[in-house]
Design an enzyme around this catalytic site. Sequence first.
Site, short mmCIF file in Angstrom:
data_model
loop_
_atom_site.label_atom_id
_atom_site.label_comp_id
_atom_site.label_asym_id
_atom_site.label_seq_id
_atom_site.Cartn_x
_atom_site.Cartn_y
_atom_site.Cartn_z
CB SER A 32 -0.92 -0.01 1.22
OG SER A 32 -0.17 -0.06 2.41
CB VAL A 36 10.46 -2.97 -2.27
CG1 VAL A 36 11.92 -3.10 -1.85
CG2 VAL A 36 9.65 -2.31 -1.18
CG ASP A 148 4.52 -3.49 13.49
OD1 ASP A 148 3.72 -4.31 14.00
OD2 ASP A 148 4.46 -3.13 12.31
#
Length: 419
Positions: A32, A36, A148
């Site tokens: 989103s 890469v 995270d």
Amino acid sequence: MTAPNSDHEVFLITDVNPDELFENVGMLGRGSFGKVYKGQRQDTQEIFAVKVILLEDESHSARTVEELKEEIAIMKHCKSEFVAEFIEAYDANDSLYIVMELFEPGSVYDLGNMCKHFKFTEELIRDLCAQTLLGLEFLHSKGIIHRDIKSGNILLTLQGQAKLCDFGVSAVQGKRTDPRKTVIGTPYWMAPEIIQETGYDYKIDVWSLGITILEMAEGDPPFSKINPWRALFIIEMRPAPKFAKPKLYSEAMNEFLSLCVTKNPKERMTAGELLEHEFVKDRVNIIDSANPRGASELVKETVDEHIEEIETFRASVPFIEDDSDDETVKSIKGITAVFRANKTEIIMKREEVEKELGSLLIDETDSGTGSLGVDISEMEVGVAQLKQQFKTDMAALTKAYSRRKTALSSAREKINSES
């Protein structure tokens, strides 16, 4: 384009066109945030991972752009064999280019999901835990909470190293005794104290490591089959998770997991303390003194065995080089925006939500999140509408199936009676 924070401008190169400096020699992924690719630097022939984020994309808010620049600022100061190496960043062509160390095997998540019938052994989980703990100890010593930790944010090298990445939601702790209260992270890996908004510190990363152990051992984090907002409520209310079949693993591994997911953060061990636990201690010493530092022979053997399968899987995924005018890709981006809230960060403080939305909170009976304030954005409204439509369609389908089943049953009975 949003004006960058002056503190971040120093990290961005603005007088070079990265499209001319790096040749795209292969796509690595698309999400989103952008794409890469493998970028070969024309002057040195070195190959890096180049992440390109279109800043003028409607799906990228000013908040998102600032988070990306904050990520660059954090990565710039994280020089460690246990953290993905940041090379440089460019602000050009209405895009942000982040150049990173290349990880050919991808992430721990890729290893488990791109390779058929792959199973994480206890020995492999042990080494990956040791490497991750060494990375966390480094970050925490620098005053950084990752926030995270999960298998998708642990990258693997061909030499058998495992390095932490993705600092987009990380926080710099001003004081060790100053608990943070921002609700952020990926729901299924989120520590209870984040959900409760009672304040938290470095130990939330230890909890997430515990959930990552379960993810590796059992294929998914706990409660992953249910709505993420509902999962938050369950994480807060239920006892700490454990292995579905504890007897499959050693006593040391079971104890290590329980120490990671101790619900009371005051009783939960730190990353440094866990490095001394018998489950990982011997491997920590070997990995920390390896050449290259941080490498595990077992991780290297695993990567060597599966790298061809990973590359074959990646090659089978179609990528569109220039998707700016592609209607299909535009539709996919729209769907991605709708569902983003269901799979990524919860980034709003309750105070911010109350201010912006007039104290509007999701009702506990509807969402199962209790007092957790959530940004009721158009994105989430879209998710709710899609869910409702899905329920309606499924109800209609179920009724149709039931009618057909009844009709078939009646027909069979009639045939049997006439024969």
